[in-house]
Design a protein around this motif. Structure first.
Motif, PDB file in Angstrom:
ATOM      1  N   ALA A 195       0.835  -1.200   0.000  1.00  0.00           N
ATOM      2  CA  ALA A 195       0.000   0.000   0.000  1.00  0.00           C
ATOM      3  C   ALA A 195       0.872   1.252   0.000  1.00  0.00           C
ATOM      4  CB  ALA A 195      -0.911  -0.005   1.232  1.00  0.00           C
ATOM      5  N   GLY A 196       2.030   1.236   0.693  1.00  0.00           N
ATOM      6  CA  GLY A 196       2.932   2.380   0.727  1.00  0.00           C
ATOM      7  C   GLY A 196       3.517   2.684  -0.644  1.00  0.00           C
ATOM      8  N   LYS A 197       3.840   1.662  -1.394  1.00  0.00           N
ATOM      9  CA  LYS A 197       4.361   1.866  -2.739  1.00  0.00           C
ATOM     10  C   LYS A 197       3.335   2.524  -3.641  1.00  0.00           C
ATOM     11  CE  LYS A 197       7.736  -1.895  -2.759  1.00  0.00           C
ATOM     12  NZ  LYS A 197       8.129  -3.174  -3.390  1.00  0.00           N
ATOM     13  N   LEU A 198       2.109   2.171  -3.483  1.00  0.00           N
ATOM     14  CA  LEU A 198       1.061   2.752  -4.317  1.00  0.00           C
ATOM     15  C   LEU A 198       0.849   4.227  -4.002  1.00  0.00           C
ATOM     16  CD1 LEU A 198      -1.565  -0.145  -4.223  1.00  0.00           C
ATOM     17  CD2 LEU A 198       0.017   0.430  -6.079  1.00  0.00           C
ATOM     18  N   LYS A 199       1.179   4.687  -2.808  1.00  0.00           N
ATOM     19  CA  LYS A 199       0.931   6.066  -2.394  1.00  0.00           C
ATOM     20  C   LYS A 199       2.149   6.971  -2.579  1.00  0.00           C
ATOM     21  CE  LYS A 199      -2.511   4.767   1.065  1.00  0.00           C
ATOM     22  NZ  LYS A 199      -2.863   4.772   2.492  1.00  0.00           N
ATOM     23  N   LEU A 200       3.305   6.488  -3.084  1.00  0.00           N
ATOM     24  CA  LEU A 200       4.491   7.318  -3.255  1.00  0.00           C
ATOM     25  C   LEU A 200       4.269   8.413  -4.291  1.00  0.00           C
ATOM     26  CD1 LEU A 200       7.342   4.642  -3.258  1.00  0.00           C
ATOM     27  CD2 LEU A 200       6.759   6.242  -1.429  1.00  0.00           C
ATOM     28  N   THR A 201       4.812   9.636  -4.009  1.00  0.00           N
ATOM     29  CA  THR A 201       4.759  10.732  -4.971  1.00  0.00           C
ATOM     30  C   THR A 201       5.789  10.491  -6.060  1.00  0.00           C
ATOM     31  OG1 THR A 201       6.372  12.030  -3.763  1.00  0.00           O
ATOM     32  CG2 THR A 201       4.074  12.298  -3.133  1.00  0.00           C
ATOM     33  N   GLY A 202       5.735  11.314  -7.113  1.00  0.00           N
ATOM     34  CA  GLY A 202       6.706  11.183  -8.191  1.00  0.00           C
ATOM     35  C   GLY A 202       8.117  11.365  -7.695  1.00  0.00           C
ATOM     36  N   LYS A 203       8.315  12.345  -6.789  1.00  0.00           N
ATOM     37  CA  LYS A 203       9.643  12.587  -6.233  1.00  0.00           C
ATOM     38  C   LYS A 203      10.132  11.395  -5.430  1.00  0.00           C
ATOM     39  CE  LYS A 203      12.247  15.742  -3.285  1.00  0.00           C
ATOM     40  NZ  LYS A 203      12.195  16.957  -2.440  1.00  0.00           N
ATOM     41  N   GLN A 204       9.219  10.806  -4.607  1.00  0.00           N
ATOM     42  CA  GLN A 204       9.593   9.651  -3.810  1.00  0.00           C
ATOM     43  C   GLN A 204       9.934   8.459  -4.685  1.00  0.00           C
ATOM     44  OE1 GLN A 204       6.041   9.521  -1.446  1.00  0.00           O
ATOM     45  NE2 GLN A 204       7.079  10.354   0.386  1.00  0.00           N
ATOM     46  N   LEU A 205       9.170   8.284  -5.757  1.00  0.00           N
ATOM     47  CA  LEU A 205       9.474   7.205  -6.679  1.00  0.00           C
ATOM     48  C   LEU A 205      10.837   7.410  -7.325  1.00  0.00           C
ATOM     49  CD1 LEU A 205       6.022   6.681  -8.429  1.00  0.00           C
ATOM     50  CD2 LEU A 205       7.181   5.086  -6.898  1.00  0.00           C
ATOM     51  N   PHE A 206      11.143   8.681  -7.680  1.00  0.00           N
ATOM     52  CA  PHE A 206      12.426   9.010  -8.306  1.00  0.00           C
ATOM     53  C   PHE A 206      13.574   8.750  -7.346  1.00  0.00           C
ATOM     54  CE2 PHE A 206      15.814  11.747  -9.797  1.00  0.00           C
ATOM     55  CZ  PHE A 206      15.810  11.487 -11.156  1.00  0.00           C
ATOM     56  N   GLU A 207      13.326   9.050  -6.042  1.00  0.00           N
ATOM     57  CA  GLU A 207      14.374   8.864  -5.038  1.00  0.00           C
ATOM     58  C   GLU A 207      14.576   7.397  -4.686  1.00  0.00           C
ATOM     59  OE1 GLU A 207      13.022  11.262  -1.879  1.00  0.00           O
ATOM     60  OE2 GLU A 207      13.859  13.138  -2.664  1.00  0.00           O
ATOM     61  N   THR A 208      13.511   6.619  -4.712  1.00  0.00           N
ATOM     62  CA  THR A 208      13.626   5.215  -4.317  1.00  0.00           C
ATOM     63  C   THR A 208      13.965   4.301  -5.485  1.00  0.00           C
ATOM     64  OG1 THR A 208      11.231   4.950  -4.618  1.00  0.00           O
ATOM     65  CG2 THR A 208      12.022   5.488  -2.396  1.00  0.00           C
ATOM     66  N   ASP A 209      13.552   4.683  -6.711  1.00  0.00           N
ATOM     67  CA  ASP A 209      13.821   3.866  -7.895  1.00  0.00           C
ATOM     68  C   ASP A 209      14.892   4.552  -8.718  1.00  0.00           C
ATOM     69  OD1 ASP A 209      13.858   2.201 -10.021  1.00  0.00           O
ATOM     70  OD2 ASP A 209      11.704   2.280 -10.447  1.00  0.00           O
ATOM     71  N   HIS A 210      16.162   4.132  -8.614  1.00  0.00           N
ATOM     72  CA  HIS A 210      17.284   4.771  -9.304  1.00  0.00           C
ATOM     73  C   HIS A 210      17.269   4.489 -10.800  1.00  0.00           C
ATOM     74  CE1 HIS A 210      18.990   6.076  -5.527  1.00  0.00           C
ATOM     75  NE2 HIS A 210      18.853   4.836  -5.057  1.00  0.00           N
ATOM     76  N   ASN A 211      16.462   3.607 -11.240  1.00  0.00           N
ATOM     77  CA  ASN A 211      16.352   3.372 -12.677  1.00  0.00           C
ATOM     78  C   ASN A 211      15.746   4.579 -13.389  1.00  0.00           C
ATOM     79  OD1 ASN A 211      17.396   0.771 -12.565  1.00  0.00           O
ATOM     80  ND2 ASN A 211      15.389  -0.100 -12.062  1.00  0.00           N
ATOM     81  N   LEU A 212      15.014   5.408 -12.619  1.00  0.00           N
ATOM     82  CA  LEU A 212      14.412   6.606 -13.228  1.00  0.00           C
ATOM     83  C   LEU A 212      15.460   7.669 -13.556  1.00  0.00           C
ATOM     84  CD1 LEU A 212      11.257   6.960 -10.947  1.00  0.00           C
ATOM     85  CD2 LEU A 212      11.406   5.950 -13.224  1.00  0.00           C
TER      86      LEU A 212
END
Length: 231
Positions: free
Chosen positions: A167-184
């Motif tokens: 559920a936490g992954k589904l609620k991440l903002t774009g910035k949080q996704l960018f910070e947690t997923d280095h593939n971006l």
């Protein structure tokens, strides 16, 4: 026949089977018990050539309200009585001894029935206690229950943690996704590399850019306000 004089009291229960050798059956019935119970045994006797110096042959032809153990007792009694009465006509003595034994067995039948009834009542009471009290706890079954309980709790916690993470992954903002997923970090570069010469640019958008009077040294220069002067 000599048997008639000896067994007059039992003549109505006597059945002759053969004359040579003399063989007959006689039904011996106990007195009635308190609840009209009776015990009954039909004995088969066969004279031997040297009777009464030798005992007759016998067997229990049929029986009623007797168990195997009772039958064994009667056969043992017949053997004892025959040995004590060798040399004398003994059929009446044997039959009388069996009848007395059957009278004793009637009382035993009553006792056995009462004991059986009490046993069934005890079993019913024990079953009822188990129903209301459940299983008695001891160290072994408590430890087994504790191990099962802890395993179930651990499984529930793992599932809950997994659900919360999902559920936490589904609620991440774009910035949080960018910070947690280095593939971006390299996604745009990768896109351009893969696109190559297939990227199309509209050159007309840049044709008049050199004719623009841009004073970049002006401290009040703001590219966003370029259109306001024309008004």
């Amino acid at each position: 026949m000599r048997t008639f004089g000896i067994l007059e009291a039992h003549a109505d229960c006597l059945t002759f089977l053969s004359d040579e050798p003399i063989s007959f059956t006689i039904t011996v019935t106990s007195d009635e018990g308190e609840n009209d119970e009776i015990a009954e045994a039909t004995l088969k006797f066969t004279y031997v050539e040297k009777y009464p110096d030798e005992p007759p042959e016998w067997e229990i032809f049929s029986r009623e309200n007797l168990e195997d153990a009772d039958e064994e007792e009667i056969l043992t009694l017949l053997q004892q009585q025959a040995e004590e009465n060798l040399g004398m006509v003994m059929i009446f003595t044997l039959v009388t001894a069996v009848q007395e034994k059957l009278n004793e067995m009637v009382d035993q039948i009553k006792n056995r029935r009462e004991e059986e009834k009490m046993r069934q009542e005890r079993e019913a009471e024990e079953a009822e206690k188990v129903t209301f009290q459940g299983t008695v706890v001891n160290i072994e079954n408590f430890l087994a229950w504790k191990a099962r309980f802890e395993l179930e709790v651990a499984e529930i916690r793992q599932k809950r943690q997994k659900d919360e993470e999902q559920a936490g992954k589904l609620k991440l903002t774009g910035k949080q996704l960018f910070e947690t997923d280095h593939n971006l970090d390299t996604s745009d570069i990768q896109f351009l590399e893969e696109a190559g010469n297939n990227v199309e640019v509209d050159e007309s958008l840049f044709q008049d850019i050199e004719d623009l009077d841009l004073d970049e040294d002006d401290p009040d220069f703001d590219p966003l306000d370029m259109g306001s002067d024309e008004d």
